[in-house]
Design a protein around this motif. Structure first.
Motif, PDB file in Angstrom:
ATOM      1  N   ALA A 173     -74.733 -14.271  33.787  1.00  0.00           N
ATOM      2  CA  ALA A 173     -74.790 -14.122  32.331  1.00  0.00           C
ATOM      3  C   ALA A 173     -76.208 -13.881  31.849  1.00  0.00           C
ATOM      4  N   GLU A 174     -77.200 -14.528  32.497  1.00  0.00           N
ATOM      5  CA  GLU A 174     -78.584 -14.427  32.048  1.00  0.00           C
ATOM      6  C   GLU A 174     -79.506 -14.851  33.181  1.00  0.00           C
ATOM      7  N   THR A 175     -80.684 -14.252  33.249  1.00  0.00           N
ATOM      8  CA  THR A 175     -81.668 -14.620  34.262  1.00  0.00           C
ATOM      9  C   THR A 175     -83.037 -14.752  33.631  1.00  0.00           C
ATOM     10  N   THR A 179     -84.681 -18.979  37.121  1.00  0.00           N
ATOM     11  CA  THR A 179     -83.301 -19.460  37.100  1.00  0.00           C
ATOM     12  C   THR A 179     -82.335 -18.346  36.738  1.00  0.00           C
ATOM     13  N   ALA A 180     -81.046 -18.633  37.045  1.00  0.00           N
ATOM     14  CA  ALA A 180     -79.958 -17.720  36.698  1.00  0.00           C
ATOM     15  C   ALA A 180     -78.843 -18.533  36.057  1.00  0.00           C
ATOM     16  N   THR A 181     -78.316 -18.026  34.950  1.00  0.00           N
ATOM     17  CA  THR A 181     -77.175 -18.651  34.291  1.00  0.00           C
ATOM     18  C   THR A 181     -75.916 -17.897  34.699  1.00  0.00           C
ATOM     19  N   LEU A 182     -74.963 -18.622  35.299  1.00  0.00           N
ATOM     20  CA  LEU A 182     -73.741 -18.018  35.822  1.00  0.00           C
ATOM     21  C   LEU A 182     -72.571 -18.314  34.907  1.00  0.00           C
ATOM     22  N   SER A 183     -71.748 -17.321  34.684  1.00  0.00           N
ATOM     23  CA  SER A 183     -70.490 -17.492  33.959  1.00  0.00           C
ATOM     24  C   SER A 183     -69.374 -17.585  34.995  1.00  0.00           C
ATOM     25  N   VAL A 184     -68.670 -18.714  35.000  1.00  0.00           N
ATOM     26  CA  VAL A 184     -67.630 -18.974  35.999  1.00  0.00           C
ATOM     27  C   VAL A 184     -66.280 -19.042  35.301  1.00  0.00           C
ATOM     28  N   SER A 185     -65.339 -18.198  35.732  1.00  0.00           N
ATOM     29  CA  SER A 185     -63.983 -18.189  35.194  1.00  0.00           C
ATOM     30  C   SER A 185     -63.004 -18.605  36.282  1.00  0.00           C
ATOM     31  N   ALA A 238     -78.787 -22.407  37.829  1.00  0.00           N
ATOM     32  CA  ALA A 238     -79.378 -22.785  39.116  1.00  0.00           C
ATOM     33  C   ALA A 238     -80.586 -21.900  39.398  1.00  0.00           C
ATOM     34  N   PRO A 239     -81.471 -22.328  40.327  1.00  0.00           N
ATOM     35  CA  PRO A 239     -82.598 -21.483  40.727  1.00  0.00           C
ATOM     36  C   PRO A 239     -82.109 -20.155  41.300  1.00  0.00           C
ATOM     37  N   ASP A 240     -82.788 -19.089  40.914  1.00  0.00           N
ATOM     38  CA  ASP A 240     -82.395 -17.757  41.367  1.00  0.00           C
ATOM     39  C   ASP A 240     -82.872 -17.522  42.799  1.00  0.00           C
ATOM     40  N   GLY A 241     -82.228 -16.559  43.483  1.00  0.00           N
ATOM     41  CA  GLY A 241     -82.648 -16.168  44.815  1.00  0.00           C
ATOM     42  C   GLY A 241     -81.975 -16.917  45.946  1.00  0.00           C
ATOM     43  N   TYR A 242     -80.973 -17.734  45.633  1.00  0.00           N
ATOM     44  CA  TYR A 242     -80.249 -18.482  46.663  1.00  0.00           C
ATOM     45  C   TYR A 242     -78.752 -18.179  46.568  1.00  0.00           C
ATOM     46  N   ASN A 243     -78.031 -18.543  47.608  1.00  0.00           N
ATOM     47  CA  ASN A 243     -76.576 -18.394  47.618  1.00  0.00           C
ATOM     48  C   ASN A 243     -75.926 -19.754  47.367  1.00  0.00           C
ATOM     49  N   VAL A 263     -67.862 -18.240  45.503  1.00  0.00           N
ATOM     50  CA  VAL A 263     -69.252 -18.099  45.931  1.00  0.00           C
ATOM     51  C   VAL A 263     -70.041 -17.362  44.865  1.00  0.00           C
ATOM     52  N   ALA A 264     -71.358 -17.597  44.884  1.00  0.00           N
ATOM     53  CA  ALA A 264     -72.303 -16.855  44.040  1.00  0.00           C
ATOM     54  C   ALA A 264     -73.452 -16.428  44.933  1.00  0.00           C
ATOM     55  N   ASN A 265     -73.496 -15.146  45.275  1.00  0.00           N
ATOM     56  CA  ASN A 265     -74.530 -14.621  46.165  1.00  0.00           C
ATOM     57  C   ASN A 265     -75.700 -14.111  45.329  1.00  0.00           C
ATOM     58  N   LEU A 266     -76.758 -14.920  45.243  1.00  0.00           N
ATOM     59  CA  LEU A 266     -77.958 -14.545  44.495  1.00  0.00           C
ATOM     60  C   LEU A 266     -79.122 -14.209  45.415  1.00  0.00           C
ATOM     61  N   ASP A 267     -78.911 -14.313  46.717  1.00  0.00           N
ATOM     62  CA  ASP A 267     -79.938 -13.958  47.699  1.00  0.00           C
ATOM     63  C   ASP A 267     -79.666 -12.534  48.169  1.00  0.00           C
ATOM     64  N   PRO A 268     -80.550 -11.581  47.865  1.00  0.00           N
ATOM     65  CA  PRO A 268     -80.285 -10.192  48.250  1.00  0.00           C
ATOM     66  C   PRO A 268     -80.365  -9.939  49.747  1.00  0.00           C
ATOM     67  N   GLN A 269     -80.930 -10.858  50.503  1.00  0.00           N
ATOM     68  CA  GLN A 269     -81.092 -10.661  51.935  1.00  0.00           C
ATOM     69  C   GLN A 269     -79.911 -11.175  52.761  1.00  0.00           C
ATOM     70  N   GLU A 270     -79.098 -12.055  52.167  1.00  0.00           N
ATOM     71  CA  GLU A 270     -78.021 -12.678  52.938  1.00  0.00           C
ATOM     72  C   GLU A 270     -76.894 -13.067  51.980  1.00  0.00           C
ATOM     73  N   THR A 271     -75.651 -12.901  52.434  1.00  0.00           N
ATOM     74  CA  THR A 271     -74.489 -13.265  51.622  1.00  0.00           C
ATOM     75  C   THR A 271     -73.618 -14.264  52.366  1.00  0.00           C
ATOM     76  N   ILE A 272     -72.804 -14.995  51.610  1.00  0.00           N
ATOM     77  CA  ILE A 272     -71.875 -15.957  52.185  1.00  0.00           C
ATOM     78  C   ILE A 272     -70.485 -15.661  51.650  1.00  0.00           C
ATOM     79  N   ALA A 273     -69.474 -16.223  52.301  1.00  0.00           N
ATOM     80  CA  ALA A 273     -68.081 -16.064  51.877  1.00  0.00           C
ATOM     81  C   ALA A 273     -67.471 -17.430  51.643  1.00  0.00           C
ATOM     82  N   ALA A 274     -66.478 -17.504  50.782  1.00  0.00           N
ATOM     83  CA  ALA A 274     -65.825 -18.778  50.475  1.00  0.00           C
ATOM     84  C   ALA A 274     -65.022 -19.266  51.664  1.00  0.00           C
TER      85      ALA A 274
END
Length: 339
Positions: A173-175, A179-185, A238-243, A263-274
């Protein structure tokens, strides 16, 4: 004599003989089905097992036994139930139902119950007795008792499980710089026949590598109509740049009803799956600490001021001064030998 008169005389004689026989044997016309002195018989027709009250550690199994009665009255009828652990063979529970007297022919249903633990499987043995004598028996096996939902956790509302539509949808939603603000539905579905009551939706935003909870939120899920799917939306920061893992759970009066994960993948170098195994990574406190000026320089790979990084201006290794002193000492020794 006329032939007709002769036939009538013979018929009259036969009727008279029959009447005499009936008088001589008064029970000759009794219906043989009206016998009341034949011994009564009791048999076991069927046994049906149904889940009763389900608690946290134990569950009640209701047993419905169909008994068949034929003949005269039968007294002192009892039905015994036993629950035996399928693995150990140990007796778990036993109960005896006093049926009493059966005086009406036909089938009679007798209710009984057994209490067992909500794990493993069981062998249920049912025996019918008349005056202590075994008249019939039946064995029923049950498994998967742990799958029974406790009464306090029985709710028609659960997380939606679609093939395309996500159960947990996360967007940024905002960065800011840090930090990054996430909208979770989150989507929930009422699979019952009636409108649901209000329950709680709890969310945890968990850093993937360290399992540190970065943020959490609680929202109310209002009444959901039967068969409908509603979406509840909230924000997490949450702090930006992490998963991150987004752990979602439904609670009814502090009782866990259902749970899921996104999941919320905020790290551009690595992603995770639920719903995957989290890697065992050592926790580093500085991952969630503010960087100082010097630390930031080191993170960007910039060099320190001259002389602080152990190298000379010409790019030679930091031990150049020691080599120069050694050379000067060697020259002095040579000069003394020459003189």
């Amino acid at each position: 004599m006329d032939t007709r008169i002769t036939l009538l005389a013979i018929a009259a004689a036969v009727v008279l003989a029959g009447a005499v026989g009936i008088v001589a044997v008064p029970d000759a016309l009794d219906d043989p089905r009206a016998e009341t002195d034949r011994p009564g018989q009791v048999g076991l027709v069927d046994v049906v097992v149904a889940p009763g009250e389900v608690r946290g550690e134990t569950a009640t199994l209701d047993l419905l036994v169909d008994l068949e009665h034929r003949g005269s009255t039968v007294e002192n009828v009892t039905v015994r139930h036993r629950a035996i652990d399928a693995d150990s063979g140990l007796l778990v529970d036993e109960t005896t139902v006093d049926v009493g007297t059966l005086d009406r022919e036909g089938e009679t249903t007798v209710n009984g119950s057994l209490d067992v633990e909500r794990e493993g499987g069981y062998r249920l043995e049912t025996v019918v007795y008349v005056d202590g004598e075994r008249r019939g028996e039946r064995t029923t096996r049950v498994a998967g008792v742990s799958a029974l939902t406790p009464s306090y956790a029985d709710s028609p509302v659960e997380f939606a499980d679609g093939n395309v539509w996500p159960t947990v949808a996360v967007s940024v939603a905002e960065t800011t710089e840090e930090t990054a603000t996430l909208s979770v539905s989150v989507s929930v579905t009422n699979r019952g026949d009636d409108a649901s009551e209000e329950i709680d939706l709890r969310l945890l935003l968990r850093q993937a590598e360290s399992n540190v909870i970065a943020d959490e939120a609680t929202e109310t899920v209002g009444s959901v109509r039967p068969g409908r799917t509603d979406t509840v939306t909230t924000t997490l920061e949450a702090p930006d740049g992490y998963n991150y893992y987004v752990d979602a759970a439904l609670f009814d009066d502090d009782v866990l009803i259902d749970e899921t994960q996104g999941v919320a993948n905020l790290d551009p170098q690595e992603t995770i799956a639920a719903n995957e195994t989290v890697r065992d990574v050592s926790f580093e406190v500085e991952d969630f600490s503010e960087e100082t000026g010097d630390d930031a320089l080191r993170e960007e790979g910039e060099t320190r001021p001259d002389g602080e990084d152990g190298s000379t201006d010409d790019g030679t290794p930091g031990f150049g001064v020691a080599v120069a002193l050694a050379g000067l000492l060697a020259a002095t020794l040579l000069a003394r030998r020459a003189s």
